[in-house]
Design an enzyme around this catalytic site. Structure first.
Site, PDB file in Angstrom:
ATOM      1  N   GLU B  44       3.691 -75.042 -25.646  1.00  0.00           N
ATOM      2  CA  GLU B  44       3.314 -75.108 -27.064  1.00  0.00           C
ATOM      3  C   GLU B  44       4.397 -75.799 -27.896  1.00  0.00           C
ATOM      4  O   GLU B  44       5.584 -75.493 -27.751  1.00  0.00           O
ATOM      5  CB  GLU B  44       3.086 -73.679 -27.581  1.00  0.00           C
ATOM      6  CG  GLU B  44       2.511 -73.630 -28.991  1.00  0.00           C
ATOM      7  CD  GLU B  44       2.347 -72.194 -29.492  1.00  0.00           C
ATOM      8  OE1 GLU B  44       2.955 -71.276 -28.911  1.00  0.00           O
ATOM      9  OE2 GLU B  44       1.602 -71.990 -30.474  1.00  0.00           O
ATOM     10  N   LYS B 117      -5.741 -74.093 -32.765  1.00  0.00           N
ATOM     11  CA  LYS B 117      -5.466 -72.672 -32.504  1.00  0.00           C
ATOM     12  C   LYS B 117      -6.227 -71.779 -33.481  1.00  0.00           C
ATOM     13  O   LYS B 117      -6.071 -71.903 -34.697  1.00  0.00           O
ATOM     14  CB  LYS B 117      -3.959 -72.444 -32.627  1.00  0.00           C
ATOM     15  CG  LYS B 117      -3.456 -71.080 -32.220  1.00  0.00           C
ATOM     16  CD  LYS B 117      -1.902 -71.097 -32.239  1.00  0.00           C
ATOM     17  CE  LYS B 117      -1.292 -69.781 -31.791  1.00  0.00           C
ATOM     18  NZ  LYS B 117       0.200 -69.873 -31.736  1.00  0.00           N
ATOM     19  N   CYS B 154      -1.416 -70.029 -27.001  1.00  0.00           N
ATOM     20  CA  CYS B 154      -0.508 -68.892 -27.226  1.00  0.00           C
ATOM     21  C   CYS B 154      -1.213 -67.601 -27.685  1.00  0.00           C
ATOM     22  O   CYS B 154      -1.821 -66.941 -26.870  1.00  0.00           O
ATOM     23  CB  CYS B 154       0.600 -69.306 -28.186  1.00  0.00           C
ATOM     24  SG  CYS B 154       2.073 -68.245 -28.061  1.00  0.00           S
TER      25      CYS B 154
END
Lengths: 296, 296
Positions: B44, B117, B154
């Protein structure tokens, strides 16, 4: 009031009859209570053999109403030892309508509630769709003297949706009576992958929801009543995990065992503060979870 | 056509500048391709330090449009080595509108798609809600030369909903660029629980959905730019799991590493036949997954 709760899981082999199995359960619950346990979890369909290896209408004779003879005996047991008791029965609801049902007894012997298994498996050795109508009570926790219990059963353990719905309804722990084992013909590496996947899945629910998970499995070899199948080697390995998925206790895979563990019910609050997963769920974007599949 | 796919994960430490990090990535992708990898996953926000330890408007200078300078360079890299490349960038979409965005390059260098995300964390050391607007593209897999990729980022790794939605849309594997580490002040046992929970959660997604999971994490110590916090010790431990959650490869937790693994894309079909979880989902009873909580 202490936040520590001693729990007991009764991992056992089939002892040949409902009478023998219930007598053994009475012995184990007495031992658990003597050891300080206030919550006892039994394995799936603990009254007898795991009969779903074949399809035979005579097996419906095992079913009984709830309340019924078994719940009377189990209620007396819970009351005698002042423990919350999570049992698993073959429920006869009406002619031709049967469920795989967990019954929870409160520490005073009262039936605190029941959960009818929602996800029903069906594969070689586990032909449950013949016997069990899928549950119609939804995913509702059951309130007891030791807390709000998210009781699910066996095949449910593979579904993150079930665990999440219990957590969203305020369940303080998840409990799984289960009966899972190996096809003895599978190679060793495949057997290990299956067993580990089963542990992983449930520990994953603990992590995702920040709560303890208790899973009580059957142990021992049971043959296929038809003589045609390989039978099942139930792998035991009953366990208790904490709210980060950490293993607190784990039974062996061969022998019957009374597994004790202390869980800290206040720990979930701490864990959910450092990892506030519930805060950030994208409920605006989850609609397709209600679809069978998102492609044609 | 073989169902075996060699994949590579570039676990690395921050090398101080976007230029240095991209140069290192170019080196690693060349090594991965030379070793036979056809899919490369980066960590990331690989272009720089993990800047979310503090809130500082100057950090927005790191953001760039997509397409933009970094995607040009990464596209050329993917094309040069004929690999599918999964990258993670700080996207500037408009003034005051930024995303944490994974960009996937196909083996011909074309941008195959992007994922913004969806779940954004915010806790001490990880103040992402200041920088990143939650994604608005939903959970949509990206088609590439090596298959349909379920790319998540994540914090998404803690959400079974995200993994499930990707699987329901036909994703053939899940991929997580991530940046997670310890608060160095936490005691050792707590650090271990956190790291293990992180692995468990993602292996659990593999099990629940019967597909491989690839997770590429940052490594090394990064200090808090304000000098007030303890900094983060990124724990590496990048891994590849198969569709039963079995670990196929796992990196160390201290050093940078090019992690290679072979995944068998045909295996998911076999696993889903013996454990047909998708068959039995109770979509009639999952409605409350769209609620924030089921109690008042």
């Amino acid at each position: 009031m202490s936040s520590s709760l001693r729990v007991a899981l009764v991992q056992d082999r089939d002892r040949g009859s409902a009478h023998a199995n219930l007598a053994r359960i009475e012995e184990r619950v007495a031992q658990a209570a003597a050891a300080g346990a206030r919550l006892v979890l039994l394995q799936e369909l603990h009254n007898g053999a795991y009969f779903c290896q074949h399809q035979d209408v005579r097996e419906f004779e095992r079913a009984e109403p709830i309340p019924g003879p078994s719940t009377e005996r189990l209620a007396a047991l819970a009351q005698a030892h002042a423990v919350v008791l999570v049992s698993s029965l073959f429920e006869r609801r009406a002619a031709g309508l049967y469920h795989n049902t967990a019954v929870v007894f409160d520490a005073d012997g009262r039936i605190a509630g029941r959960y009818r298994k929602m996800h029903i498996p069906d594969d070689p050795g586990f032909m449950e769709k013949f016997y069990f109508t899928p549950g119609d009570l939804g995913f509702e926790p059951i309130d007891t003297a030791v807390g709000r219990l998210g009781v699910l059963v066996c095949w449910d353990q593979w579904y993150p949706e079930a665990a999440r719905l219990m957590a969203l309804a305020g369940a303080e722990m998840l409990l799984y009576p289960t009966a899972i084992g190996w096809d003895p013909r599978d190679e060793h590496a495949e057997q290990r992958r299956q067993q580990e996947a089963w542990v992983l899945s449930q520990r994953g629910h603990a992590v995702a929801n920040g709560l303890p998970v208790l899973s009580c499995n059957r142990v021992g070899d049971e043959s296929d009543p038809t003589g045609h199948g390989p039978g099942i080697r139930f792998w035991g390995t009953s366990f208790v995990a904490g709210p980060q998925g950490e293993l607190l206790a784990r039974a062996g895979e061969v022998d019957d065992e009374l597994l004790l563990a202390d869980i800290d019910l206040a720990r979930s609050e701490d864990v959910r503060r450092i990892w506030p997963f519930l805060r950030d769920r994208r409920i605006d974007a989850y609609g397709d979870l209600l679809r069978r599949f998102r492609s044609p």
